[in-house]
Scaffold this active site. Structure first.
Site, short mmCIF file in Angstrom:
data_model
loop_
_atom_site.label_atom_id
_atom_site.label_comp_id
_atom_site.label_asym_id
_atom_site.label_seq_id
_atom_site.Cartn_x
_atom_site.Cartn_y
_atom_site.Cartn_z
N ASP A 75 0.87 -1.19 0.00
CA ASP A 75 0.00 0.00 0.00
C ASP A 75 0.90 1.23 0.00
O ASP A 75 0.68 2.19 0.73
CB ASP A 75 -0.93 -0.02 1.22
CG ASP A 75 -1.91 1.15 1.24
OD1 ASP A 75 -2.05 1.81 0.19
OD2 ASP A 75 -2.50 1.42 2.30
N ARG A 214 0.78 13.71 10.18
CA ARG A 214 -0.52 13.46 9.56
C ARG A 214 -1.04 12.15 10.16
O ARG A 214 -0.38 11.12 10.09
CB ARG A 214 -0.39 13.32 8.05
CG ARG A 214 -1.67 12.87 7.35
CD ARG A 214 -1.38 12.63 5.88
NE ARG A 214 -2.50 12.18 5.10
CZ ARG A 214 -2.88 10.91 4.95
NH1 ARG A 214 -2.24 9.95 5.57
NH2 ARG A 214 -3.90 10.60 4.17
N ASP A 216 -3.12 9.23 9.88
CA ASP A 216 -3.80 8.52 8.79
C ASP A 216 -5.02 7.77 9.31
O ASP A 216 -4.99 7.13 10.36
CB ASP A 216 -2.80 7.51 8.19
CG ASP A 216 -3.36 6.75 7.01
OD1 ASP A 216 -3.51 7.35 5.95
OD2 ASP A 216 -3.65 5.54 7.17
N GLU A 258 -6.51 12.97 9.01
CA GLU A 258 -7.11 12.45 7.77
C GLU A 258 -8.41 11.76 8.17
O GLU A 258 -8.42 10.60 8.60
CB GLU A 258 -6.19 11.45 7.06
CG GLU A 258 -6.67 11.19 5.64
CD GLU A 258 -6.71 9.73 5.20
OE1 GLU A 258 -6.97 9.49 4.01
OE2 GLU A 258 -6.50 8.83 6.02
N HIS A 323 -2.03 11.86 -3.39
CA HIS A 323 -1.51 10.56 -3.86
C HIS A 323 -2.61 9.53 -4.04
O HIS A 323 -2.37 8.46 -4.57
CB HIS A 323 -0.49 10.07 -2.84
CG HIS A 323 -1.10 9.85 -1.48
ND1 HIS A 323 -1.62 10.89 -0.74
CD2 HIS A 323 -1.31 8.74 -0.76
CE1 HIS A 323 -2.12 10.40 0.39
NE2 HIS A 323 -1.94 9.10 0.40
N ASP A 324 -3.79 9.81 -3.53
CA ASP A 324 -4.91 8.87 -3.62
C ASP A 324 -5.81 9.23 -4.80
O ASP A 324 -5.59 10.22 -5.49
CB ASP A 324 -5.73 8.89 -2.33
CG ASP A 324 -4.99 8.23 -1.19
OD1 ASP A 324 -4.23 7.27 -1.45
OD2 ASP A 324 -5.16 8.67 -0.04
C1 NOJ Z 1 -5.00 6.68 3.61
C2 NOJ Z 1 -3.90 6.90 2.64
O1 NOJ Z 1 -3.97 8.21 2.13
C3 NOJ Z 1 -4.01 5.86 1.54
O2 NOJ Z 1 -3.03 6.06 0.56
C4 NOJ Z 1 -3.90 4.48 2.14
O3 NOJ Z 1 -4.08 3.50 1.14
C5 NOJ Z 1 -4.94 4.30 3.25
N1 NOJ Z 1 -4.87 5.36 4.19
C6 NOJ Z 1 -4.74 2.98 3.97
O4 NOJ Z 1 -3.50 2.95 4.60
#
Ligand code: NOJ
Length: 579
Positions: A75, A214, A216, A258, A323-324
């Site tokens: 990931d 950050r 997550d 986030e 990035h997502d």
């Molecule tokens: C949020 C991150 O921005 C994303 O890239 C990631 O896949 C997920 N969290 C799970 O870790």
């Protein structure tokens, strides 16, 4: 370094203001994607160190680095296998410290990732848990069950890859809980040892001197039967504990939440200034795209009206791309369909509940639209985040899997491997974008440095102009409501500094008439040029725009006070009308 010393050695600030994050402009990058300093095909801290001149030249104040810890990279590093080390491909702890010190020396702050909802299944904690007996303290670090119908009210986030939030572990002979990939087991925050361990990881990076973390995926820390397992009070309790540690031991450092949620559900992540300093404003992001596609300001005005007040020392973080995927979780079904139709006609452009494309391709590579969106990013309430490569209009690669198409190597110049790496092209972690119009031969930093009218040089100027006032970072927001809904107009006001922002969201030339009578007697100064526009009086103030045109005007408070209209305080009075 001892903890007490670290608190004292809080990073060098461009100004010593503990609310520095309110004035910051953040640049987000992946070390892997930026510059390869040792020719192995992956970016690294040595490479990043060499590029700090460039980062600084953008005028940004803060770097947000994507995860760089040891990880199987299933990931892209959000699957962490060791919280207190650097992925050897990216360098060593010494390399990181050198980079951090050099960033600080330049007045650049650094925010890193604290990913505590889950680990990689390769993390020693999970390996220990799965082999430990049922009911043992070691097993209890993760969330297990014999009944995969538990927590049935919980949605699946990675809808393209996962069919359940439970995965059977043949070693443990139980199912484990995971909100993301099935190789990312969720930690069990009902176990106090887990909170202690992640606090320890947090201290590790703060002791090194990072300026912020950050956090997550924080809505999902705790699970409870009969709920959707998101935003639970127990989750907020965990965050308050982390914040208490931060405040007690580390001056001037911040948390960035986030929490991809609707505004009322994000609000609690600020707490009473006892959880996160900042949180991403997820819902406004797709609405900026929607407003441009629909040529109508309504989506933006409505979502801001639904955005609650936040404590004075808290701040939204706003972004166009990251990035997502461009997430569409915080829109209605109808709006989602609209966004897919407008921005992701090719099914390859879609992933999970979102669109995996970069800013320039989303805008059809139309420079006017790219500028318009960046102007919004830099003037809406909050701290703006620029995603690496978007400052030069990089493209994406929809043929790469997962979200990798928006994570390709930075395009520095038109030479070998775009100046990203000296190794064989086949050895790169990802192919570079080569096809026109986004190929590195055309779209790169060097070419844009040499071109006066380039996007890069325009972005630098945009950032510089933004920094001439604190009103964008700190000011209150008031929309004006001219009849022409194709034009978005708002005021930002802070301590006597008043900025008028006006943007044409349409592909046609447009005009508006604004009631600016409260500023009668003032002369708007166009902020890019400092040129005066016609003075304001009691009559409607006319503005005309070319397609996707925009203005930032400064209306100075002292001038306002001199005018026959009310002073800046009159901003309190709305202009009435709908969106
Ligand atoms: C949020 C991150 O921005 C994303 O890239 C990631 O896949 C997920 N969290 C799970 O870790």
């Amino acid at each position: 370094m001892r903890r007490e010393d670290a608190a004292k050695a809080a990073p060098v600030a461009p100004n010593g203001d503990p609310r520095w994050y309110k004035d910051a402009i953040i640049y987000q990058l992946h070390v892997k994607a930026y510059r390869d300093g040792d020719s192995d095909g992956y970016g690294d801290f040595r490479g990043l160190l060499d590029k700090l001149d460039y980062v600084q030249s953008l005028g940004v104040d803060c770097l947000w680095l994507l995860p760089f810890y040891p990880s199987p990279l299933r990931d892209d590093g959000y699957d962490i296998a060791d919280y207190k080390a650097i992925n050897p491909t990216y360098g060593t702890l010494d390399d990181f410290q050198r980079f951090l010190d050099e960033a600080h020396r330049r007045g650049l702050r650094v925010v890193t990732e604290l990913v505590i909802n889950h680990t990689s299944d390769q993390h020693p904690w999970f390996q220990r848990a799965r082999t430990a007996p049922r009911g043992s303290p070691e097993r209890d670090w993760y969330v297990w069950t014999d009944d995969p119908n538990k927590y049935a009210g919980t949605r699946i986030i990675f809808t393209d890859t996962e069919t359940s939030n439970w995965t059977w572990d043949p070693v443990a002979q139980q199912f484990f809980w995971h909100r993301f990939f099935s190789h990312q087991p969720d930690l069990n925050f009902d176990n106090p040892a887990v909170l202690e361990a992640v606090t320890d990881a947090m201290r590790f990076w703060l002791d090194m001197g990072v300026d912020g973390l950050r956090l997550d995926a924080i809505p999902y820390l705790v699970e409870r039967e009969g709920t959707n397992c998101e935003n639970l009070p127990e989750t907020h309790a965990v965050l308050k504990r982390l914040r208490a540690t931060l405040d007690a031991e580390y001056a001037g450092r911040i948390f960035l939440a986030e929490a991809n949620q609707w505004p009322p559900d994000v609000r609690p992540y600020f707490g009473d200034s006892d959880e996160c300093h900042m949180a991403f404003h997820f819902p406004v992001m797709p609405r900026m795209y929607m407003a441009v596609a629909r040529q109508d300001r309504t989506p933006i005005v409505e979502i801001m009206a639904r955005t609650p007040e936040i404590p004075p020392d808290c701040q939204w973080a706003i972004f166009l791309r990251n990035h997502d995927e461009l997430t569409l979780e915080m829109v209605t079904d109808e709006e989602r369909d609209y966004m897919y139709t407008e921005y992701a006609k090719d099914p390859r452009m879609r992933i999970n509940v979102g669109i995996r494309r970069r800013l320039a391709p989303l805008m059809g590579n139309d420079r006017r639209k790219i500028e318009l969106l960046n102007t919004l990013l830099m003037s809406m309430p909050g701290t703006p985040i620029v995603y690496y490569g978007d400052e030069i209009g990089m493209g994406d690669n929809v043929f790469l899997g997962d979200r990798n198409g928006v994570r390709t190597p930075m395009q520095w110049n038109g030479s070998w491997n775009s100046g990203f790496s000296e190794t064989d092209s086949a050895a790169l972690y990802s192919p570079i974008i080569v096809d026109p119009p986004y190929g590195f031969q055309g779209v790169n930093v060097m070419a844009q440095e040499r071109t006066e009218a380039s996007l890069l040089r325009w972005m630098r100027r945009l950032i510089a102009v933004r920094k001439t006032t604190q009103a964008f970072g700190r000011g209150r927001l008031e929309f004006l409501h001219p009849l022409n809904r194709r034009v978005l107009v708002f005021l930002r006001e802070h301590e006597g500094d008043t900025i008028l922002v006006a943007c044409n969201l349409a592909k046609s030339a447009e005009a508006v008439q604004l009631d600016l009578s409260r500023f009668a007697g003032c002369t708007p100064l166009e902020m890019w040029s400092d040129q005066p526009f016609p003075p304001i009086d009691e009559t409607p103030y006319a503005l005309t725009f070319g397609p996707y045109g925009y203005y930032w005007f400064r209306i100075r408070g002292d001038a306002v006070a001199d005018g026959p209209g009310a002073g800046v305080g009159a901003l309190e009075a709305g202009q009435g009308g709908g969106a």
